[in-house]
Design an enzyme around this catalytic site. Sequence first.
Site, PDB file in Angstrom:
ATOM      1  N   TRP A 127       5.344   5.549  -3.525  1.00  0.00           N
ATOM      2  CA  TRP A 127       5.075   4.367  -2.698  1.00  0.00           C
ATOM      3  C   TRP A 127       6.403   3.645  -2.447  1.00  0.00           C
ATOM      4  O   TRP A 127       7.121   3.351  -3.405  1.00  0.00           O
ATOM      5  CB  TRP A 127       4.096   3.462  -3.467  1.00  0.00           C
ATOM      6  CG  TRP A 127       3.633   2.238  -2.760  1.00  0.00           C
ATOM      7  CD1 TRP A 127       3.110   2.140  -1.514  1.00  0.00           C
ATOM      8  CD2 TRP A 127       3.619   0.912  -3.308  1.00  0.00           C
ATOM      9  NE1 TRP A 127       2.763   0.847  -1.241  1.00  0.00           N
ATOM     10  CE2 TRP A 127       3.068   0.066  -2.321  1.00  0.00           C
ATOM     11  CE3 TRP A 127       4.012   0.356  -4.525  1.00  0.00           C
ATOM     12  CZ2 TRP A 127       2.895  -1.300  -2.511  1.00  0.00           C
ATOM     13  CZ3 TRP A 127       3.834  -1.005  -4.723  1.00  0.00           C
ATOM     14  CH2 TRP A 127       3.285  -1.823  -3.726  1.00  0.00           C
ATOM     15  N   ASP A 208       0.931   3.570 -12.588  1.00  0.00           N
ATOM     16  CA  ASP A 208       0.454   2.741 -11.482  1.00  0.00           C
ATOM     17  C   ASP A 208      -0.947   3.240 -11.130  1.00  0.00           C
ATOM     18  O   ASP A 208      -1.122   4.365 -10.657  1.00  0.00           O
ATOM     19  CB  ASP A 208       1.406   2.895 -10.285  1.00  0.00           C
ATOM     20  CG  ASP A 208       1.010   1.990  -9.113  1.00  0.00           C
ATOM     21  OD1 ASP A 208      -0.086   1.397  -9.150  1.00  0.00           O
ATOM     22  OD2 ASP A 208       1.814   1.887  -8.164  1.00  0.00           O
ATOM     23  N   ALA A 210      -3.817   2.255  -8.891  1.00  0.00           N
ATOM     24  CA  ALA A 210      -4.242   1.358  -7.810  1.00  0.00           C
ATOM     25  C   ALA A 210      -5.531   1.820  -7.140  1.00  0.00           C
ATOM     26  O   ALA A 210      -6.083   1.100  -6.308  1.00  0.00           O
ATOM     27  CB  ALA A 210      -3.131   1.243  -6.766  1.00  0.00           C
ATOM     28  N   LYS A 243      -8.287  -2.391  -4.136  1.00  0.00           N
ATOM     29  CA  LYS A 243      -9.020  -1.357  -3.396  1.00  0.00           C
ATOM     30  C   LYS A 243     -10.404  -1.134  -3.991  1.00  0.00           C
ATOM     31  O   LYS A 243     -11.396  -1.108  -3.265  1.00  0.00           O
ATOM     32  CB  LYS A 243      -8.235  -0.039  -3.402  1.00  0.00           C
ATOM     33  CG  LYS A 243      -6.723  -0.185  -3.425  1.00  0.00           C
ATOM     34  CD  LYS A 243      -6.100  -0.405  -2.076  1.00  0.00           C
ATOM     35  CE  LYS A 243      -4.706  -0.977  -2.244  1.00  0.00           C
ATOM     36  NZ  LYS A 243      -3.737  -0.587  -1.291  1.00  0.00           N
TER      37      LYS A 243
HETATM   38  C1  LMR Z   1      -0.378   1.135   0.967  1.00  0.00           C
HETATM   39  O1  LMR Z   1       0.338   1.916   0.334  1.00  0.00           O
HETATM   40  O2  LMR Z   1      -0.614   1.246   2.163  1.00  0.00           O
HETATM   41  C2  LMR Z   1      -1.027  -0.009   0.242  1.00  0.00           C
HETATM   42  O3  LMR Z   1      -0.754   0.052  -1.123  1.00  0.00           O
HETATM   43  C3  LMR Z   1      -0.688  -1.309   0.830  1.00  0.00           C
HETATM   44  C4  LMR Z   1       0.706  -1.728   0.555  1.00  0.00           C
HETATM   45  O4  LMR Z   1       0.865  -2.839   0.047  1.00  0.00           O
HETATM   46  O5  LMR Z   1       1.643  -0.980   0.850  1.00  0.00           O
END
Ligand code: LMR
Length: 394
Positions: A127, A208, A210, A243
């Site tokens: 990410w 992590d 999420a 989420k």
């Molecule tokens: C994403 O990866 O799209 C989500 O986790 C939203 C974000 O905050 O990036």
Amino acid sequence: MLANLKPQAADKILALMGQFKADDRAGKIDLGVGVYKDASGLTPVMRAVKSAEQLLWQAETTKTYVALAGDPAFGAAMAGLILGPDYPGARLAAAATVGGTGAIRQALELIRLANPEATVWLSDPTWPNHPSIISYLGMKQATYRYFDAETRGVAFAAMIEDLGRVAPGDVVLLHGCCHNPTGANLTLPEWAEVAAVLERTGAIPLIDLAYQGFGDGLEADAAGTRLIAEALPEVLIAASCSKNFGIYRERTGVLLALAPDTGVRDLTQGTLAFLNRQNYSFPPDHGARLVTMILGDPALRAEWESELEEVRQTMLRLREDLARELRDRSGSDRFGFLAQHRGMFSRLGATPEQVERLRAEHGIYMVSDSRLNIAGLNARTVPVLAQAILDCGI
Ligand code: LMR
């Protein structure tokens, strides 16, 4: 003073939201930011959340401060959800945070306080906000190989090789489930191998988590995290409720820290409260309270679990539909990985130019690394996307 500021690079995921909004084409399709949408394009307030809000509105008599680490009942409820009902309470420190990103941020600050020299190892890819926050904090980072661009699965042998080189005291950031951005995940036996490597090298895992409940189910999605928590003396877990409870804007997350003994646990708990105080003082309570109510009430919990399961099944069906549509239209199985991936995202394997063509020629928005949000699709748009993918030569 302010004139000295330098423009910051826009977050590539969030920048898409603005671009999509500004596009006035009627048939545009948003597969960008990781937000769940139902078939009508709505991100609904979950039924159990609505009920809990109603109960809370009736029962809440004050909005005064709670505690620097948030309500301990929230930490306990989240620990139970993530680690199971027999979670090791004597080892556990917990703090409510400002969403999952807040939990990541506090985890990194905790690491920096404890060991400023630690390198944080990230999966390649990960990410984009992970490396961004780490460099903002002035910490060291490195990557371990993770994604096999050919198979679109996990490059497991390469991952294990790289993790074998991590120095004692370094931190390895792992995605607990539903890897963002690839959608390729570890199997349970692979988690066990990762745990063994971390144990051998003396590295600290930061997980992590999420998307618990979005992959193979609430329990299965936590299985890797539980295995790591059992195997290693020190574990950090940054979890988001955005989420799986659909409470994105309430900014509800938790940082769990497993310590080797109660003495270190108490030290860690005090430090988590200190860090919250430095950064924003008391964490937001509304979302955390709803989550605590839902997890603690059998009827609300059953309602939540059943709606979450509907959401998960919807995404699984969309994955299968898209893979089938692409197989039928292309006459090849090369997109079969879409049905194997789990969670909201899959990395398609398109070039940035092909992603740009999807946007320019078809009004289809995905992140430039070709991460697409499966939950942005519906029965009407699956064939549209499949044809566009083939038209763009992907
Ligand atoms: C994403 O990866 O799209 C989500 O986790 C939203 C974000 O905050 O990036």
